[in-house]
Design a protein around this motif. Sequence first.
Motif, PDB file in Angstrom:
ATOM      1  N   MET A   1     -40.154  -4.848  -6.618  1.00 52.54           N
ATOM      2  CA  MET A   1     -39.298  -5.239  -5.523  1.00 52.54           C
ATOM      3  C   MET A   1     -37.955  -4.576  -5.776  1.00 52.54           C
ATOM      4  SD  MET A   1     -40.364  -9.250  -5.432  1.00 52.54           S
ATOM      5  CE  MET A   1     -39.235  -9.661  -4.131  1.00 52.54           C
ATOM      6  N   LYS A   2     -37.111  -4.514  -4.761  1.00 50.99           N
ATOM      7  CA  LYS A   2     -35.805  -3.886  -4.916  1.00 50.99           C
ATOM      8  C   LYS A   2     -35.031  -4.565  -6.049  1.00 50.99           C
ATOM      9  CE  LYS A   2     -32.039  -2.147  -2.246  1.00 50.99           C
ATOM     10  NZ  LYS A   2     -31.583  -1.890  -0.898  1.00 50.99           N
ATOM     11  N   LYS A   3     -34.502  -3.745  -6.934  1.00 47.73           N
ATOM     12  CA  LYS A   3     -33.697  -4.231  -8.058  1.00 47.73           C
ATOM     13  C   LYS A   3     -32.222  -4.017  -7.729  1.00 47.73           C
ATOM     14  CE  LYS A   3     -37.019  -5.293 -10.909  1.00 47.73           C
ATOM     15  NZ  LYS A   3     -37.254  -6.656 -11.321  1.00 47.73           N
ATOM     16  N   ARG A   4     -31.386  -4.889  -8.283  1.00 49.42           N
ATOM     17  CA  ARG A   4     -29.945  -4.780  -8.067  1.00 49.42           C
ATOM     18  C   ARG A   4     -29.246  -4.790  -9.425  1.00 49.42           C
ATOM     19  NH1 ARG A   4     -27.018  -7.999  -4.184  1.00 49.42           N
ATOM     20  NH2 ARG A   4     -25.939  -6.051  -3.821  1.00 49.42           N
ATOM     21  N   VAL A   5     -28.319  -3.827  -9.586  1.00 46.12           N
ATOM     22  CA  VAL A   5     -27.619  -3.627 -10.854  1.00 46.12           C
ATOM     23  C   VAL A   5     -26.114  -3.706 -10.609  1.00 46.12           C
ATOM     24  CG1 VAL A   5     -27.221  -2.017 -12.759  1.00 46.12           C
ATOM     25  CG2 VAL A   5     -29.466  -2.086 -11.644  1.00 46.12           C
ATOM     26  N   LEU A   6     -25.415  -4.479 -11.430  1.00 45.04           N
ATOM     27  CA  LEU A   6     -23.962  -4.569 -11.371  1.00 45.04           C
ATOM     28  C   LEU A   6     -23.394  -4.031 -12.677  1.00 45.04           C
ATOM     29  CD1 LEU A   6     -21.414  -5.574  -9.835  1.00 45.04           C
ATOM     30  CD2 LEU A   6     -21.670  -7.725 -11.100  1.00 45.04           C
ATOM     31  N   PHE A   7     -22.549  -3.004 -12.579  1.00 45.93           N
ATOM     32  CA  PHE A   7     -21.877  -2.434 -13.737  1.00 45.93           C
ATOM     33  C   PHE A   7     -20.495  -3.075 -13.845  1.00 45.93           C
ATOM     34  CE2 PHE A   7     -24.762   0.947 -12.269  1.00 45.93           C
ATOM     35  CZ  PHE A   7     -25.503   1.135 -13.421  1.00 45.93           C
ATOM     36  N   VAL A   8     -20.108  -3.466 -15.066  1.00 48.06           N
ATOM     37  CA  VAL A   8     -18.870  -4.222 -15.246  1.00 48.06           C
ATOM     38  C   VAL A   8     -18.039  -3.643 -16.391  1.00 48.06           C
ATOM     39  CG1 VAL A   8     -17.899  -6.501 -15.772  1.00 48.06           C
ATOM     40  CG2 VAL A   8     -20.002  -6.324 -14.415  1.00 48.06           C
ATOM     41  N   CYS A   9     -16.739  -3.473 -16.128  1.00 47.69           N
ATOM     42  CA  CYS A   9     -15.769  -3.154 -17.180  1.00 47.69           C
ATOM     43  C   CYS A   9     -14.569  -4.076 -16.988  1.00 47.69           C
ATOM     44  CB  CYS A   9     -15.393  -1.676 -17.180  1.00 47.69           C
ATOM     45  SG  CYS A   9     -14.456  -1.090 -15.754  1.00 47.69           S
ATOM     46  N   LEU A  10     -13.466  -3.787 -17.611  1.00 49.67           N
ATOM     47  CA  LEU A  10     -12.313  -4.680 -17.555  1.00 49.67           C
ATOM     48  C   LEU A  10     -11.680  -4.709 -16.160  1.00 49.67           C
ATOM     49  CD1 LEU A  10     -10.285  -6.546 -19.033  1.00 49.67           C
ATOM     50  CD2 LEU A  10      -8.982  -4.484 -19.589  1.00 49.67           C
ATOM     51  N   GLY A  11     -11.217  -3.560 -15.688  1.00 51.76           N
ATOM     52  CA  GLY A  11     -10.479  -3.528 -14.427  1.00 51.76           C
ATOM     53  C   GLY A  11     -11.218  -2.914 -13.254  1.00 51.76           C
ATOM     54  N   ASN A  12     -12.412  -2.372 -13.498  1.00 52.97           N
ATOM     55  CA  ASN A  12     -13.231  -1.775 -12.447  1.00 52.97           C
ATOM     56  C   ASN A  12     -12.562  -0.571 -11.799  1.00 52.97           C
ATOM     57  OD1 ASN A  12     -14.606  -2.785  -9.245  1.00 52.97           O
ATOM     58  ND2 ASN A  12     -15.620  -1.589 -10.816  1.00 52.97           N
ATOM     59  N   ILE A  13     -11.890   0.250 -12.636  1.00 49.79           N
ATOM     60  CA  ILE A  13     -11.306   1.480 -12.087  1.00 49.79           C
ATOM     61  C   ILE A  13     -11.687   2.735 -12.874  1.00 49.79           C
ATOM     62  CG2 ILE A  13      -9.355   0.376 -10.922  1.00 49.79           C
ATOM     63  CD1 ILE A  13      -7.605   1.401 -13.320  1.00 49.79           C
ATOM     64  N   CYS A  14     -12.349   2.595 -14.011  1.00 53.89           N
ATOM     65  CA  CYS A  14     -12.754   3.780 -14.794  1.00 53.89           C
ATOM     66  C   CYS A  14     -14.246   3.767 -15.095  1.00 53.89           C
ATOM     67  CB  CYS A  14     -11.968   3.876 -16.098  1.00 53.89           C
ATOM     68  SG  CYS A  14     -10.218   4.254 -15.910  1.00 53.89           S
ATOM     69  N   ARG A  15     -14.640   2.918 -16.024  1.00 53.96           N
ATOM     70  CA  ARG A  15     -16.006   2.970 -16.538  1.00 53.96           C
ATOM     71  C   ARG A  15     -17.057   2.454 -15.560  1.00 53.96           C
ATOM     72  NH1 ARG A  15     -14.987  -0.303 -21.850  1.00 53.96           N
ATOM     73  NH2 ARG A  15     -13.607  -1.372 -20.403  1.00 53.96           N
ATOM     74  N   SER A  16     -16.860   1.269 -15.004  1.00 55.58           N
ATOM     75  CA  SER A  16     -17.914   0.719 -14.145  1.00 55.58           C
ATOM     76  C   SER A  16     -18.077   1.474 -12.825  1.00 55.58           C
ATOM     77  CB  SER A  16     -17.730  -0.789 -13.931  1.00 55.58           C
ATOM     78  OG  SER A  16     -16.475  -1.109 -13.402  1.00 55.58           O
ATOM     79  N   PRO A  17     -17.006   1.933 -12.163  1.00 53.14           N
ATOM     80  CA  PRO A  17     -17.257   2.739 -10.963  1.00 53.14           C
ATOM     81  C   PRO A  17     -17.920   4.077 -11.304  1.00 53.14           C
ATOM     82  CG  PRO A  17     -14.893   2.538 -11.336  1.00 53.14           C
ATOM     83  CD  PRO A  17     -15.575   1.655 -12.332  1.00 53.14           C
ATOM     84  N   SER A  18     -17.639   4.586 -12.500  1.00 52.44           N
ATOM     85  CA  SER A  18     -18.293   5.826 -12.930  1.00 52.44           C
ATOM     86  C   SER A  18     -19.774   5.588 -13.177  1.00 52.44           C
ATOM     87  CB  SER A  18     -17.630   6.381 -14.187  1.00 52.44           C
ATOM     88  OG  SER A  18     -16.294   6.735 -13.919  1.00 52.44           O
ATOM     89  N   ALA A  19     -20.100   4.478 -13.826  1.00 53.82           N
ATOM     90  CA  ALA A  19     -21.515   4.144 -14.047  1.00 53.82           C
ATOM     91  C   ALA A  19     -22.232   4.000 -12.715  1.00 53.82           C
ATOM     92  CB  ALA A  19     -21.625   2.852 -14.858  1.00 53.82           C
ATOM     93  N   GLU A  20     -21.588   3.352 -11.763  1.00 57.39           N
ATOM     94  CA  GLU A  20     -22.178   3.196 -10.428  1.00 57.39           C
ATOM     95  C   GLU A  20     -22.439   4.564  -9.790  1.00 57.39           C
ATOM     96  OE1 GLU A  20     -21.033   1.208  -6.089  1.00 57.39           O
ATOM     97  OE2 GLU A  20     -19.630   1.008  -7.766  1.00 57.39           O
ATOM     98  N   ALA A  21     -21.482   5.460  -9.867  1.00 55.37           N
ATOM     99  CA  ALA A  21     -21.637   6.788  -9.259  1.00 55.37           C
ATOM    100  C   ALA A  21     -22.709   7.619  -9.963  1.00 55.37           C
ATOM    101  CB  ALA A  21     -20.298   7.534  -9.281  1.00 55.37           C
TER     102      ALA A  21
END
Length: 165
Positions: free
Chosen positions: A10-30
Amino acid sequence: MQELFKIVSMKKRVLFVCLGNICRSPSAEAVFNSMLEDQGLQSEVECDSAGTTGYHAGEQADRRMQSHAIERGYRLTSISRPVDPDRDFDEFDYIIGMDDNNVWDLKKMARNLNDIRKIHKMTDFASTKGYESVPDPYYGGADGFELVLDILEDACEGLLADLKA
């Protein structure tokens, strides 16, 4: 393999998390979205990113991170938001922190054992075990942003393999 993946999951959903959500987690998402698109799996897996804090809520990704990502063909389009435990633990199958502090903060936000089971550390999916976490590049130079992307490319490949398994 793609057809098999679609049939058995079934469709899976993933949330990437870092401290401020401006460097690492948006990069992981991209990076992860790019891999999903390359394999034609974007309708099977959905991802988002968030921060353990709301310091940068409503802001775009750090310009330096965006610049390094663009050089590799990634577009960081997400807007920073804090983790919402009441929504995110219900909506996401994987909640992936970039470092031990992020994982610790996520575990403190967890409401129950089921929430805790969804929490992972990004480097747990990496094939190269040279790094225990994805380091925060915010206060460093260009090499730090490049290192983040190197680690994320490796770990996102491992995460995708895990989701397919």
